[in-house]
Design a protein around this motif. Structure first.
Motif, PDB file in Angstrom:
ATOM      1  N   ASP A 338       0.814  -1.210   0.000  1.00 53.56           N
ATOM      2  CA  ASP A 338       0.000   0.000   0.000  1.00 53.56           C
ATOM      3  C   ASP A 338       0.848   1.260   0.000  1.00 53.56           C
ATOM      4  O   ASP A 338       0.364   2.349   0.309  1.00 53.56           O
ATOM      5  N   GLY A 339       2.136   1.098  -0.322  1.00 57.32           N
ATOM      6  CA  GLY A 339       3.010   2.270  -0.349  1.00 57.32           C
ATOM      7  C   GLY A 339       3.319   2.847   1.017  1.00 57.32           C
ATOM      8  O   GLY A 339       3.744   4.001   1.117  1.00 57.32           O
ATOM      9  N   GLY A 340       3.093   2.075   2.083  1.00 56.37           N
ATOM     10  CA  GLY A 340       3.391   2.554   3.436  1.00 56.37           C
ATOM     11  C   GLY A 340       2.256   3.291   4.105  1.00 56.37           C
ATOM     12  O   GLY A 340       2.426   3.844   5.201  1.00 56.37           O
ATOM     13  N   ARG A 341       1.069   3.288   3.490  1.00 56.04           N
ATOM     14  CA  ARG A 341      -0.054   4.040   4.043  1.00 56.04           C
ATOM     15  C   ARG A 341      -0.483   3.503   5.408  1.00 56.04           C
ATOM     16  O   ARG A 341      -0.709   4.274   6.345  1.00 56.04           O
ATOM     17  N   ARG A 342      -0.616   2.181   5.527  1.00 54.78           N
ATOM     18  CA  ARG A 342      -1.097   1.621   6.794  1.00 54.78           C
ATOM     19  C   ARG A 342      -0.156   1.946   7.949  1.00 54.78           C
ATOM     20  O   ARG A 342      -0.595   2.314   9.038  1.00 54.78           O
ATOM     21  N   ARG A 343       1.134   1.797   7.736  1.00 52.34           N
ATOM     22  CA  ARG A 343       2.093   2.091   8.815  1.00 52.34           C
ATOM     23  C   ARG A 343       2.116   3.591   9.134  1.00 52.34           C
ATOM     24  O   ARG A 343       2.329   3.981  10.285  1.00 52.34           O
ATOM     25  N   ALA A 344       1.895   4.410   8.120  1.00 56.55           N
ATOM     26  CA  ALA A 344       1.819   5.846   8.381  1.00 56.55           C
ATOM     27  C   ALA A 344       0.594   6.170   9.237  1.00 56.55           C
ATOM     28  O   ALA A 344       0.653   7.018  10.141  1.00 56.55           O
ATOM     29  N   GLU A 345      -0.527   5.488   8.995  1.00 54.23           N
ATOM     30  CA  GLU A 345      -1.730   5.715   9.797  1.00 54.23           C
ATOM     31  C   GLU A 345      -1.532   5.234  11.236  1.00 54.23           C
ATOM     32  O   GLU A 345      -2.078   5.820  12.176  1.00 54.23           O
ATOM     33  N   ILE A 346      -0.765   4.158  11.404  1.00 52.74           N
ATOM     34  CA  ILE A 346      -0.423   3.717  12.764  1.00 52.74           C
ATOM     35  C   ILE A 346       0.411   4.784  13.469  1.00 52.74           C
ATOM     36  O   ILE A 346       0.191   5.096  14.653  1.00 52.74           O
ATOM     37  N   ALA A 347       1.367   5.368  12.738  1.00 50.64           N
ATOM     38  CA  ALA A 347       2.194   6.428  13.323  1.00 50.64           C
ATOM     39  C   ALA A 347       1.345   7.631  13.710  1.00 50.64           C
ATOM     40  O   ALA A 347       1.572   8.261  14.762  1.00 50.64           O
ATOM     41  N   VAL A 348       0.354   7.961  12.891  1.00 52.16           N
ATOM     42  CA  VAL A 348      -0.560   9.063  13.226  1.00 52.16           C
ATOM     43  C   VAL A 348      -1.328   8.748  14.512  1.00 52.16           C
ATOM     44  O   VAL A 348      -1.467   9.599  15.404  1.00 52.16           O
ATOM     45  N   ALA A 349      -1.846   7.522  14.609  1.00 53.62           N
ATOM     46  CA  ALA A 349      -2.613   7.136  15.794  1.00 53.62           C
ATOM     47  C   ALA A 349      -1.738   7.144  17.039  1.00 53.62           C
ATOM     48  O   ALA A 349      -2.175   7.576  18.115  1.00 53.62           O
ATOM     49  N   ARG A 350      -0.491   6.682  16.924  1.00 53.13           N
ATOM     50  CA  ARG A 350       0.401   6.685  18.081  1.00 53.13           C
ATOM     51  C   ARG A 350       0.758   8.111  18.496  1.00 53.13           C
ATOM     52  O   ARG A 350       0.870   8.417  19.690  1.00 53.13           O
ATOM     53  N   ALA A 351       0.948   8.990  17.516  1.00 50.38           N
ATOM     54  CA  ALA A 351       1.236  10.387  17.839  1.00 50.38           C
ATOM     55  C   ALA A 351       0.063  11.018  18.585  1.00 50.38           C
ATOM     56  O   ALA A 351       0.243  11.781  19.540  1.00 50.38           O
ATOM     57  N   GLU A 352      -1.156  10.685  18.159  1.00 50.19           N
ATOM     58  CA  GLU A 352      -2.336  11.206  18.847  1.00 50.19           C
ATOM     59  C   GLU A 352      -2.428  10.653  20.272  1.00 50.19           C
ATOM     60  O   GLU A 352      -2.805  11.375  21.208  1.00 50.19           O
ATOM     61  N   ALA A 353      -2.088   9.374  20.445  1.00 49.20           N
ATOM     62  CA  ALA A 353      -2.087   8.795  21.794  1.00 49.20           C
ATOM     63  C   ALA A 353      -1.062   9.495  22.681  1.00 49.20           C
ATOM     64  O   ALA A 353      -1.329   9.783  23.853  1.00 49.20           O
ATOM     65  N   ASP A 354       0.123   9.776  22.136  1.00 52.92           N
ATOM     66  CA  ASP A 354       1.139  10.491  22.911  1.00 52.92           C
ATOM     67  C   ASP A 354       0.656  11.896  23.268  1.00 52.92           C
ATOM     68  O   ASP A 354       0.888  12.384  24.393  1.00 52.92           O
ATOM     69  N   ALA A 355      -0.019  12.554  22.321  1.00 50.57           N
ATOM     70  CA  ALA A 355      -0.527  13.898  22.582  1.00 50.57           C
ATOM     71  C   ALA A 355      -1.586  13.873  23.678  1.00 50.57           C
ATOM     72  O   ALA A 355      -1.621  14.754  24.547  1.00 50.57           O
ATOM     73  N   ARG A 356      -2.427  12.853  23.650  1.00 50.61           N
ATOM     74  CA  ARG A 356      -3.471  12.783  24.684  1.00 50.61           C
ATOM     75  C   ARG A 356      -2.882  12.437  26.047  1.00 50.61           C
ATOM     76  O   ARG A 356      -3.424  12.839  27.076  1.00 50.61           O
ATOM     77  N   PHE A 357      -1.789  11.707  26.053  1.00 49.63           N
ATOM     78  CA  PHE A 357      -1.121  11.459  27.333  1.00 49.63           C
ATOM     79  C   PHE A 357      -0.552  12.758  27.880  1.00 49.63           C
ATOM     80  O   PHE A 357      -0.622  13.026  29.091  1.00 49.63           O
ATOM     81  N   ALA A 358       0.002  13.590  26.999  1.00 50.76           N
ATOM     82  CA  ALA A 358       0.485  14.900  27.440  1.00 50.76           C
ATOM     83  C   ALA A 358      -0.672  15.761  27.931  1.00 50.76           C
ATOM     84  O   ALA A 358      -0.546  16.480  28.941  1.00 50.76           O
ATOM     85  N   ASP A 359      -1.828  15.692  27.235  1.00 50.36           N
ATOM     86  CA  ASP A 359      -3.018  16.429  27.690  1.00 50.36           C
ATOM     87  C   ASP A 359      -3.449  15.957  29.072  1.00 50.36           C
ATOM     88  O   ASP A 359      -3.844  16.763  29.929  1.00 50.36           O
ATOM     89  N   TYR A 360      -3.383  14.651  29.266  1.00 50.47           N
ATOM     90  CA  TYR A 360      -3.766  14.076  30.560  1.00 50.47           C
ATOM     91  C   TYR A 360      -2.865  14.596  31.675  1.00 50.47           C
ATOM     92  O   TYR A 360      -3.336  15.022  32.734  1.00 50.47           O
ATOM     93  N   ARG A 361      -1.575  14.588  31.429  1.00 54.39           N
ATOM     94  CA  ARG A 361      -0.633  15.073  32.434  1.00 54.39           C
ATOM     95  C   ARG A 361      -0.831  16.567  32.688  1.00 54.39           C
ATOM     96  O   ARG A 361      -0.751  17.022  33.827  1.00 54.39           O
ATOM     97  N   GLN A 362      -1.093  17.326  31.615  1.00 56.55           N
ATOM     98  CA  GLN A 362      -1.311  18.758  31.781  1.00 56.55           C
ATOM     99  C   GLN A 362      -2.567  19.023  32.605  1.00 56.55           C
ATOM    100  O   GLN A 362      -2.598  19.934  33.445  1.00 56.55           O
ATOM    101  N   THR A 363      -3.622  18.253  32.354  1.00 60.85           N
ATOM    102  CA  THR A 363      -4.851  18.401  33.134  1.00 60.85           C
ATOM    103  C   THR A 363      -4.597  18.125  34.604  1.00 60.85           C
ATOM    104  O   THR A 363      -5.126  18.822  35.487  1.00 60.85           O
ATOM    105  N   LEU A 364      -3.788  17.119  34.887  1.00 59.19           N
ATOM    106  CA  LEU A 364      -3.450  16.805  36.267  1.00 59.19           C
ATOM    107  C   LEU A 364      -2.669  17.955  36.910  1.00 59.19           C
ATOM    108  O   LEU A 364      -2.951  18.358  38.042  1.00 59.19           O
ATOM    109  N   LEU A 365      -1.685  18.485  36.197  1.00 58.02           N
ATOM    110  CA  LEU A 365      -0.902  19.601  36.743  1.00 58.02           C
ATOM    111  C   LEU A 365      -1.780  20.830  36.971  1.00 58.02           C
ATOM    112  O   LEU A 365      -1.641  21.528  37.982  1.00 58.02           O
ATOM    113  N   ASP A 366      -2.686  21.093  36.037  1.00 57.72           N
ATOM    114  CA  ASP A 366      -3.598  22.231  36.205  1.00 57.72           C
ATOM    115  C   ASP A 366      -4.491  22.031  37.429  1.00 57.72           C
ATOM    116  O   ASP A 366      -4.772  22.981  38.172  1.00 57.72           O
ATOM    117  N   ALA A 367      -4.935  20.798  37.638  1.00 59.98           N
ATOM    118  CA  ALA A 367      -5.771  20.515  38.805  1.00 59.98           C
ATOM    119  C   ALA A 367      -4.994  20.748  40.098  1.00 59.98           C
ATOM    120  O   ALA A 367      -5.524  21.350  41.054  1.00 59.98           O
TER     121      ALA A 367
END
Length: 454
Positions: A338-367
């Protein structure tokens, strides 16, 4: 044969489901064991008590109850939760066979022949055994979204309760300031009458009369602002309750800031992980992101679809069922290139998971920051109020003494007006400081995620 191939494929691919991406978590032991500010609030109520009842104000209790039952933000959150739960059922239904039926007629005949109509029908079945685990991960993601929606509803109640109590305190502050305004104008009118009498007797200059009148006018000029603030607070309370702006409610019997007598304990920082709803929302969002990584990983694995059809027809057009045919099929979809499309979409999903973990930590610090700020605010404004009460006592004594000396001609009007301004200013500052204490208490219980349900 095709059914046999499908069964064999199921056995071979059963172990090929997409791995469950692990959700990062915050180590509870890494949180501080206690808040930095050593504040000892009264805690006469139970831990699950409605915290605003600590103000001991039935009028406030009724207003908050009306807001929690009629607020439109809460209603919208409740509707979104209903939709999110329905979405989970929709995702789960994909794990079950899909059965569709059809009914029709076939027509046949030549130019001179009479048209022959034959009834026909059938039933089709489609089933996805979810060998690659995609459906399971999609269900997990939908369940996490539903959980986030549930916590968003709780968070909406938390914020509406805090906003309602804040507006009520603002209303009470305006009422207290209006009462103080009446007392202050009475005091200044008495001073003006004394100055006018002395001027009439030739004991004071006209300048003294103008100074006293100017102070009185400046105090009365605050009335419009206070009435506006009271009106804004009252109408904000109406909107928070999901109602059109209502007329101003009757003033409280006691024109003062409500005093907090006790509420649920603030707890320790680790309690935020289970009590603070917006933090639980961030945790659910993180779980959804982790599930979405699994969804994308499943696309790297083969997918199997099983299909079948049962056809019923009438060969001779006699109105009788004389033909029943059944077919079973299987489609194995194997990713090749598929020209690397599937693995690129996995990388996108993992980046979003990392971003949400940072959001989670930021929410905790704000609290944590919000709790600490509220605790410091309670201590700071409590100390300020104590000092202002002492200042009021001293200012009252100074004003009475300067007023008596002025009557005897032993001091100037400037000293009287200065003492009077200090007294009025200290009283106004005390009302504001007491309101700030109440605001800090509201911020504290909102920050620790105290319950809004009995």
């Amino acid at each position: 044969m095709r059914a046999a191939i499908a069964i064999a494929a199921s056995a071979l691919l059963a172990a090929c489901a997409a791995p469950r991406d692990r959700t990062p978590v915050v180590d509870r032991a890494a949180l501080p064991p206690a808040y930095l500010t050593d504040n000892r609030l009264p805690a006469d109520a139970q831990a699950d008590a409605l915290w605003w009842k600590g103000f001991g104000d039935p009028r406030l209790d009724a207003i908050v109850e009306r807001a929690l039952s009629g607020n439109l933000t809460i209603a919208a959150a409740r509707d979104r939760l209903r939709g999110a739960r329905a979405a989970v059922l929709a995702e789960r239904s994909d794990r079950l066979p899909s059965i569709d039926g059809d009914v029709g007629v076939d027509g046949i005949g030549g130019i001179t022949d009479r048209l022959s109509v034959r009834p026909a029908g059938g039933t089709g079945v489609l089933f996805n055994p979810d060998l690659n685990g995609r459906l399971s991960r999609e269900i997990e993601a939908a369940a996490a979204r539903a959980k986030a929606s549930a916590y968003l509803l709780v968070d909406a109640r938390r914020l509406v309760a805090a906003a309602t109590v804040q507006q009520y305190v603002d209303l009470r502050r305006s009422e207290a300031q209006l009462t103080l305004l009446e007392e202050s104008t009475d005091l200044q009118q008495q001073t003006l009458r004394i100055v006018e009498l002395r001027f009439g007797a030739g004991l004071s200059a006209n300048l003294d009369v103008r100074r006293a009148a100017a102070d009185l006018a400046q105090t009365e000029a605050q009335r419009g602002i206070l009435l506006l603030q009271r009106s804004q607070a009252a109408r904000a309370l109406s909107v928070l309750s999901g109602e059109v702006p209502q007329p101003l409610p009757p003033a409280a019997a006691e024109p003062s800031i409500p005093t907090f007598a006790g509420g649920p304990p603030a707890g320790v920082p680790a309690d935020l992980l289970r009590r603070r709803p917006d933090l639980l929302v961030a945790e659910a969002n993180l779980a959804e992101a982790a599930a979405n990584v699994g969804v994308e990983q499943a696309d790297l694995l083969p997918a199997l679809a099983l299909s079948g059809r049962l056809s019923i027809g009438d060969t001779f057009g006699l109105g009788l069922i004389d033909r029943v045919l059944g077919t079973v099929g299987a489609i194995l979809d194997v990713p090749l290139f598929d020209g690397g499309r599937r693995r690129a979409e996995i990388a996108v999903a993992r980046a979003e998971a990392d971003a949400r973990f940072a959001d989670y930590r930021q929410t905790l610090l704000d609290a944590l920051r919000e709790v600490e700020n509220a605790l410091v605010g309670i201590d700071s404004f409590s100390g300020r109020s104590a000092s202002l009460r002492d200042a009021i006592e001293q200012s009252e004594s100074a004003f009475n003494q300067s007023n008596a000396l002025y009557r005897e001609g032993l001091t100037s009007l400037f000293d009287v007006l200065d003492a009077q301004r200090q007294l009025i200013g200290s009283r106004q500052s005390l009302i504001d400081s007491d309101a700030q204490i109440a605001f800090a208490i509201i911020d504290l219980y909102a920050a620790v995620g105290a319950t809004t349900e009995s």
